[in-house]
Motif scaffolding. Structure first.
Motif, mmCIF file in Angstrom:
data_model
loop_
_atom_site.group_PDB
_atom_site.id
_atom_site.type_symbol
_atom_site.label_atom_id
_atom_site.label_comp_id
_atom_site.label_asym_id
_atom_site.label_seq_id
_atom_site.Cartn_x
_atom_site.Cartn_y
_atom_site.Cartn_z
ATOM 1 N N ASP A 223 0.851 -1.198 0.000
ATOM 2 C CA ASP A 223 0.000 0.000 0.000
ATOM 3 C C ASP A 223 0.886 1.247 0.000
ATOM 4 O OD1 ASP A 223 -1.860 1.977 0.322
ATOM 5 O OD2 ASP A 223 -2.829 1.084 2.085
ATOM 6 N N LYS A 224 0.761 2.041 -1.058
ATOM 7 C CA LYS A 224 1.563 3.266 -1.168
ATOM 8 C C LYS A 224 0.730 4.524 -0.932
ATOM 9 C CE LYS A 224 4.998 1.264 -4.283
ATOM 10 N NZ LYS A 224 5.730 1.418 -5.564
ATOM 11 N N GLY A 225 -0.336 4.375 -0.202
ATOM 12 C CA GLY A 225 -1.167 5.518 0.152
ATOM 13 C C GLY A 225 -1.792 6.173 -1.061
ATOM 14 N N LEU A 226 -1.561 7.489 -1.201
ATOM 15 C CA LEU A 226 -2.151 8.239 -2.314
ATOM 16 C C LEU A 226 -1.608 7.803 -3.673
ATOM 17 C CD1 LEU A 226 -2.152 11.832 -0.756
ATOM 18 C CD2 LEU A 226 -4.080 10.232 -0.951
ATOM 19 N N LYS A 227 -0.484 7.107 -3.660
ATOM 20 C CA LYS A 227 0.097 6.625 -4.916
ATOM 21 C C LYS A 227 -0.468 5.275 -5.343
ATOM 22 C CE LYS A 227 4.508 9.066 -4.353
ATOM 23 N NZ LYS A 227 5.985 8.902 -4.278
ATOM 24 N N GLY A 228 -1.430 4.793 -4.574
ATOM 25 C CA GLY A 228 -2.051 3.525 -4.930
ATOM 26 C C GLY A 228 -1.340 2.337 -4.303
ATOM 27 N N SER A 229 -1.678 1.167 -4.790
ATOM 28 C CA SER A 229 -1.119 -0.072 -4.233
ATOM 29 C C SER A 229 -0.650 -0.997 -5.353
ATOM 30 C CB SER A 229 -2.170 -0.793 -3.377
ATOM 31 O OG SER A 229 -2.646 0.053 -2.342
ATOM 32 N N GLN A 230 0.328 -1.801 -5.015
ATOM 33 C CA GLN A 230 0.826 -2.798 -5.952
ATOM 34 C C GLN A 230 0.548 -4.197 -5.389
ATOM 35 O OE1 GLN A 230 2.116 -2.725 -9.006
ATOM 36 N NE2 GLN A 230 2.122 -0.488 -9.214
ATOM 37 N N TYR A 231 -0.146 -5.004 -6.198
ATOM 38 C CA TYR A 231 -0.488 -6.373 -5.796
ATOM 39 C C TYR A 231 0.344 -7.361 -6.605
ATOM 40 C CZ TYR A 231 -3.133 -10.713 -5.255
ATOM 41 O OH TYR A 231 -3.495 -12.005 -4.993
ATOM 42 N N ARG A 232 0.854 -8.404 -5.941
ATOM 43 C CA ARG A 232 1.633 -9.432 -6.637
ATOM 44 C C ARG A 232 1.191 -10.823 -6.177
ATOM 45 N NH1 ARG A 232 2.454 -5.512 -8.934
ATOM 46 N NH2 ARG A 232 4.429 -4.547 -9.634
ATOM 47 N N TRP A 233 1.209 -11.730 -7.135
ATOM 48 C CA TRP A 233 0.881 -13.141 -6.881
ATOM 49 C C TRP A 233 1.931 -14.000 -7.559
ATOM 50 C CZ3 TRP A 233 -3.200 -16.183 -4.772
ATOM 51 C CH2 TRP A 233 -3.198 -17.542 -5.165
ATOM 52 N N LEU A 234 2.376 -15.056 -6.852
ATOM 53 C CA LEU A 234 3.335 -16.004 -7.406
ATOM 54 C C LEU A 234 2.897 -17.414 -7.023
ATOM 55 C CD1 LEU A 234 6.221 -16.473 -8.749
ATOM 56 C CD2 LEU A 234 7.088 -16.524 -6.410
ATOM 57 N N ASP A 235 2.859 -18.305 -7.984
ATOM 58 C CA ASP A 235 2.590 -19.710 -7.647
ATOM 59 C C ASP A 235 3.461 -20.616 -8.512
ATOM 60 O OD1 ASP A 235 1.008 -20.899 -10.028
ATOM 61 O OD2 ASP A 235 -0.188 -19.132 -9.558
ATOM 62 N N VAL A 236 3.796 -21.771 -7.967
ATOM 63 C CA VAL A 236 4.629 -22.736 -8.671
ATOM 64 C C VAL A 236 3.974 -24.106 -8.569
ATOM 65 C CG1 VAL A 236 6.077 -23.231 -6.653
ATOM 66 C CG2 VAL A 236 6.972 -23.673 -8.942
ATOM 67 N N THR B 141 -0.901 -6.296 -10.490
ATOM 68 C CA THR B 141 -1.576 -5.114 -11.024
ATOM 69 C C THR B 141 -1.353 -3.928 -10.082
ATOM 70 O OG1 THR B 141 -3.683 -4.290 -11.904
ATOM 71 C CG2 THR B 141 -3.769 -5.502 -9.835
ATOM 72 N N GLY B 142 -1.698 -2.745 -10.586
ATOM 73 C CA GLY B 142 -1.640 -1.549 -9.766
ATOM 74 C C GLY B 142 -3.053 -1.101 -9.430
ATOM 75 N N TYR B 143 -3.351 -0.889 -8.155
ATOM 76 C CA TYR B 143 -4.676 -0.452 -7.723
ATOM 77 C C TYR B 143 -4.670 1.043 -7.392
ATOM 78 C CZ TYR B 143 -6.412 -5.262 -7.189
ATOM 79 O OH TYR B 143 -6.830 -6.551 -7.409
ATOM 80 N N ALA B 144 -5.860 1.633 -7.485
ATOM 81 C CA ALA B 144 -6.089 3.037 -7.082
ATOM 82 C C ALA B 144 -5.141 3.996 -7.789
ATOM 83 C CB ALA B 144 -5.955 3.170 -5.572
ATOM 84 N N GLY B 145 -5.007 3.770 -9.100
ATOM 85 C CA GLY B 145 -4.191 4.679 -9.901
ATOM 86 C C GLY B 145 -2.720 4.327 -9.973
ATOM 87 N N ALA B 146 -2.298 3.281 -9.291
ATOM 88 C CA ALA B 146 -0.892 2.871 -9.345
ATOM 89 C C ALA B 146 -0.556 2.337 -10.731
ATOM 90 C CB ALA B 146 -0.604 1.817 -8.293
ATOM 91 N N GLU B 147 0.688 2.429 -11.102
ATOM 92 C CA GLU B 147 1.139 2.029 -12.433
ATOM 93 C C GLU B 147 1.009 0.528 -12.660
ATOM 94 O OE1 GLU B 147 5.358 2.283 -14.830
ATOM 95 O OE2 GLU B 147 4.830 3.902 -13.457
ATOM 96 N N THR B 148 0.597 0.163 -13.880
ATOM 97 C CA THR B 148 0.505 -1.255 -14.248
ATOM 98 C C THR B 148 1.913 -1.828 -14.386
ATOM 99 O OG1 THR B 148 -1.571 -0.888 -15.438
ATOM 100 C CG2 THR B 148 -0.342 -2.885 -15.981
ATOM 101 N N PRO B 149 2.157 -3.046 -13.872
ATOM 102 C CA PRO B 149 3.494 -3.638 -13.961
ATOM 103 C C PRO B 149 3.971 -3.766 -15.413
ATOM 104 C CG PRO B 149 2.110 -4.886 -12.465
ATOM 105 C CD PRO B 149 1.212 -3.920 -13.174
#
Length: 242
Positions: A111-124, A209-217
């Motif tokens: 969570d980057k506050g006003l800069k949005g959030s970055q979500y990551r998922w990894l599975d093997v 993905t990037g949430y709340a306006g955060a940049e797309t990976p």
């Protein structure tokens, strides 16, 4: 010509027996002293053995063990690819045959506050193939499965900007497929690596993905991350079989 009585008696006696016996005992007119050359000869009672199957069996599978899925990707790699992971130990997938398949997943949100959030998922996921005479070697079966998995990824419904890349130096053969997929109102970037080492297939998915306006990976960075984690997984297979 005058015939002696004993000889005439023998001829008449032979004339009275069945024809098949005549062949055996009355074919000669020389008082039984000349053997019947037309009679079948015995082979001595020996019989030919059935030919043995000389078809070679398939080569044995290279790997007999799978690593513990949740320990196959190092903690250092998890920290880098999935910051703020809910559990660095990972969540194991359910498997009824842990000798043949297994998996684990990690996810986290930064969570980057006003800069949005970055979500990551990894599975093997690990899939191990045995050598079977009727199906082929474990390596052959894993190679066939790999081709099918790559084709499925490229045909993902709704995927955009699909591209693939071959990663050299990772197992015997490794391909990464990247694409963008719209989910929950956001653009998720996926990078899935399908790697084969011997008779084992490693399928590693890294997305975010990037949430709340955060940049797309960036898809290239996601592909690089997937390859990095796949190297860990391939090394874990080798270590598990020492």
């Amino acid at each position: 010509m005058h015939r002696s009585a004993p000889r005439l008696t023998r001829i008449l006696a032979c004339a009275a027996v069945p024809v098949m016996l005549v062949v055996a005992g009355c074919s000669s007119d020389s008082d039984g002293k000349t053997p019947d050359k037309g009679a079948p000869q015995s082979s001595g009672g020996t019989s030919k053995e059935a030919p043995k199957d000389t078809t070679p069996s398939v080569a044995p599978a290279k790997y007999a063990e799978l690593p513990e899925p949740c320990k196959a990707v190092t903690v250092k790699t998890i920290d880098e690819l999935v910051p703020k992971a809910k559990s660095k130990a990972g969540t194991p997938s359910t498997s009824t045959d842990t000798d043949a398949r297994g998996g684990c997943s990690w996810n986290g949100l930064v969570d980057k506050g006003l800069k949005g959030s970055q979500y990551r998922w990894l599975d093997v996921a690990f899939l191990r193939y045995e050598s079977v005479d009727t199906l082929g070697s474990g390596e052959k079966r894993a190679t066939e499965s790999q081709a099918k998995e790559i084709a499925k990824l490229k045909a993902t419904e709704g995927a955009k900007n699909v591209r693939d890349s071959v990663a050299s130096g990772v197992g015997d053969q490794t391909t990464t497929v990247a694409y963008t997929l719209r989910k929950t109102g956001e653009d998720f970037v996926y990078a899935t690596t399908v790697a084969r080492t011997g008779n084992v297939l490693v399928i590693l998915n890294y997305n975010g993905t990037g949430y709340a306006g955060a940049e797309t990976p960036n898809d290239q960075k996601m592909m690089d991350g997937a390859v990095k984690a796949t190297k860990d997984a391939v090394a874990a297979i080798t270590a598990a079989n020492k």
